[in-house]
Design a protein around this motif. Sequence first.
Motif, PDB file in Angstrom:
ATOM      1  N   GLY A 155       8.944  57.559 -14.945  1.00  0.00           N
ATOM      2  CA  GLY A 155       9.337  58.216 -15.776  1.00  0.00           C
ATOM      3  C   GLY A 155      10.784  58.725 -15.240  1.00  0.00           C
ATOM      4  O   GLY A 155      11.423  59.431 -16.310  1.00  0.00           O
ATOM      5  N   ASN A 156      11.130  58.992 -14.550  1.00  0.00           N
ATOM      6  CA  ASN A 156      12.536  59.033 -14.203  1.00  0.00           C
ATOM      7  C   ASN A 156      13.100  58.503 -13.190  1.00  0.00           C
ATOM      8  O   ASN A 156      13.747  59.338 -12.500  1.00  0.00           O
ATOM      9  N   MET A 157      13.546  57.371 -13.280  1.00  0.00           N
ATOM     10  CA  MET A 157      14.091  56.649 -12.757  1.00  0.00           C
ATOM     11  C   MET A 157      15.718  56.663 -12.677  1.00  0.00           C
ATOM     12  O   MET A 157      16.462  56.411 -11.710  1.00  0.00           O
ATOM     13  N   ASP A 158      15.878  57.392 -13.591  1.00  0.00           N
ATOM     14  CA  ASP A 158      17.177  58.368 -13.892  1.00  0.00           C
ATOM     15  C   ASP A 158      17.909  58.782 -12.630  1.00  0.00           C
ATOM     16  O   ASP A 158      19.025  59.036 -11.854  1.00  0.00           O
ATOM     17  N   ILE A 159      16.471  60.121 -12.532  1.00  0.00           N
ATOM     18  CA  ILE A 159      17.118  61.182 -11.337  1.00  0.00           C
ATOM     19  C   ILE A 159      17.316  60.081  -9.805  1.00  0.00           C
ATOM     20  O   ILE A 159      17.820  60.730  -9.303  1.00  0.00           O
ATOM     21  N   LEU A 160      16.143  59.413  -9.711  1.00  0.00           N
ATOM     22  CA  LEU A 160      16.566  58.310  -8.338  1.00  0.00           C
ATOM     23  C   LEU A 160      17.652  57.483  -8.366  1.00  0.00           C
ATOM     24  O   LEU A 160      18.330  58.064  -7.556  1.00  0.00           O
ATOM     25  N   PHE A 161      18.101  57.349  -9.107  1.00  0.00           N
ATOM     26  CA  PHE A 161      19.690  56.840  -8.961  1.00  0.00           C
ATOM     27  C   PHE A 161      20.654  57.325  -8.905  1.00  0.00           C
ATOM     28  O   PHE A 161      22.045  57.193  -8.475  1.00  0.00           O
ATOM     29  N   ALA A 162      20.037  58.973  -9.361  1.00  0.00           N
ATOM     30  CA  ALA A 162      21.401  59.513  -9.345  1.00  0.00           C
ATOM     31  C   ALA A 162      21.672  59.516  -7.653  1.00  0.00           C
ATOM     32  O   ALA A 162      22.493  60.398  -7.581  1.00  0.00           O
ATOM     33  N   LEU A 163      20.484  60.547  -7.503  1.00  0.00           N
ATOM     34  CA  LEU A 163      20.747  60.649  -5.962  1.00  0.00           C
ATOM     35  C   LEU A 163      20.915  58.953  -4.844  1.00  0.00           C
ATOM     36  O   LEU A 163      22.021  59.821  -4.216  1.00  0.00           O
ATOM     37  N   ILE A 166      23.206  56.926 -12.525  1.00  0.00           N
ATOM     38  CA  ILE A 166      24.566  56.224 -11.766  1.00  0.00           C
ATOM     39  C   ILE A 166      26.056  57.038 -12.527  1.00  0.00           C
ATOM     40  O   ILE A 166      26.666  57.015 -11.018  1.00  0.00           O
ATOM     41  N   VAL A 167      25.935  57.121 -13.740  1.00  0.00           N
ATOM     42  CA  VAL A 167      27.483  58.107 -13.570  1.00  0.00           C
ATOM     43  C   VAL A 167      27.828  59.126 -12.764  1.00  0.00           C
ATOM     44  O   VAL A 167      28.127  59.983 -12.670  1.00  0.00           O
ATOM     45  N   VAL A 168      26.416  59.807 -13.450  1.00  0.00           N
ATOM     46  CA  VAL A 168      26.081  61.736 -12.628  1.00  0.00           C
ATOM     47  C   VAL A 168      26.178  61.354 -11.091  1.00  0.00           C
ATOM     48  O   VAL A 168      26.393  62.302 -10.854  1.00  0.00           O
ATOM     49  N   MET A 209      23.251  65.769  -3.075  1.00  0.00           N
ATOM     50  CA  MET A 209      21.798  65.847  -3.574  1.00  0.00           C
ATOM     51  C   MET A 209      21.913  67.094  -4.137  1.00  0.00           C
ATOM     52  O   MET A 209      20.881  66.660  -5.660  1.00  0.00           O
ATOM     53  N   VAL A 210      21.580  67.403  -4.078  1.00  0.00           N
ATOM     54  CA  VAL A 210      21.326  68.655  -4.711  1.00  0.00           C
ATOM     55  C   VAL A 210      22.207  69.507  -6.635  1.00  0.00           C
ATOM     56  O   VAL A 210      21.701  69.088  -7.339  1.00  0.00           O
ATOM     57  N   ALA A 211      23.145  68.979  -5.861  1.00  0.00           N
ATOM     58  CA  ALA A 211      23.864  69.181  -7.403  1.00  0.00           C
ATOM     59  C   ALA A 211      23.604  68.141  -8.315  1.00  0.00           C
ATOM     60  O   ALA A 211      23.992  68.078 -10.029  1.00  0.00           O
ATOM     61  N   SER A 212      23.490  66.354  -7.599  1.00  0.00           N
ATOM     62  CA  SER A 212      23.104  65.704  -8.526  1.00  0.00           C
ATOM     63  C   SER A 212      21.889  65.540  -9.204  1.00  0.00           C
ATOM     64  O   SER A 212      21.632  65.528 -10.361  1.00  0.00           O
TER      65      SER A 212
END
Length: 486
Positions: A55-63, A108-110, A79-82
Amino acid sequence: MKAALNSLKKKLAQLGRSMLVPVTAMPVAGILSRIASDDMLNIPLLKTAGDIVFGNMDILFALGAVVAFAKAKDKVSPMVASLLSILVLKATFASLDDTINMGIFAGIVVGCFTAWIFNHSKEWNTPKIFDFFTGEKFVITLAPIFTVALGYALSYIWPPIQLLLDGFAIGIARLGAIGVFIFGFLNRLLIPVGLHHVFNSYIYFNLGSYTQPDGTVVTGEMTRFLAGDPTAGLFLSMFFVVMMFGLPGAALAMYKCAKKRKSEVKGLMTSSAITSFVTGITEPLEFSFMFVAPQLYFVHALYTGLAGAVCYLLHIRLGFSSGGNIIDMTLNWGLGSNVILMIPVGIVFFLLYFFTFRFLINKYDLKTLGREDDFIDSQEITEEEKDRDPFQQELRLHGQEDRREPWRSGQYRKHRQVYDPPARRNSRRFSDESGQDQADGRQGRGHAIGYKHSDHHRLRGAQRHVRDRADHLNHRFPCCLGGIIV
């Protein structure tokens, strides 16, 4: 233009590697979710833990994206900022238009946006009162603020892109077996440039949607299958055929075609085949022939697409959390359909890989493991070059033969310089057929004479010593006469 394309290719390859971060979290989440499901251990707490990851794949991709592009050794601050920025972006979408669903592309964008801010702001100078917040920590303040503006802009930019991607998904699904073939073919073909993760991510994590009994909506072929969607898995079943049967057949073919070091090739191919079968990790096998025999790799990509088309036509539906391996096949057997047909299909592809690879390797003499050309450090010099060698000429004048080891006689040292003592250099004994003195700086093939006539005045004092020393060596060691290799 070429430099720009190379730079773009490098950036895309970096992006592809960044997607390995969320992929590494998938196996444990998939196993937890599967073994805790109702038809196995029925432990809701474990299933919830696995579903949190999906449910939080977008967070993992941001990191993952920020780790790939942030230019720093310590990447904790970006990483914290992302993480803060992706939460801000999701809240911005919820307040502007709750129908926007960027999925993993939001991460990815973030991640890329945060890395860009970090790379440009870490050297900024600010008043001393703000010193604590500047430097590499400055991005934690800046990124969430700028992400609000980014979210506002994306609320206008993304909806048309979302329609286009939805059309792509619908189109590739409507193509049926051809669509699955295209996906399988490109999945393997993009591995050498590292872009397959970019292509895979949409299919795995965004293609289609499924609402679970508890009301949770999941997207993507992989996550939908593990959540129990009866329509998911048609795009994934091909990998079991290739990883568990096809590539081990290729490994056997390469071992059978090896001409030397057969025991070494056998060990490497056996371990790589077992790795592919048990874990679904194919890189050791694929990289063993990807660059030395690209024809084989192209065939491998074609067969991957063909396996997908065959599984689609036979309605073999099976998914995975970590890869097409025996572990996932065993755990997810109950969620799939017609899984038993994968065994005869796999045997056919094992034979297809084996005979095709063996034929191509023997037909075109492909340099797979155990068939490489012998490495020669340097080519031997020709007889003509030996005739021009001052050392060889000196030996012939004295009726001697070269009794040195080959590596000392210069036969394997084509590009070394030969120092010709000045006393002999002035002699006409070293002239070639045209009468031109070879010692005047002329370069023969494989020998560069190290002195010119303009250097004579610098060597006056050394000439007598070198000549006397050479005569002394000639008297004690006749085989050591001639040019001195330096």
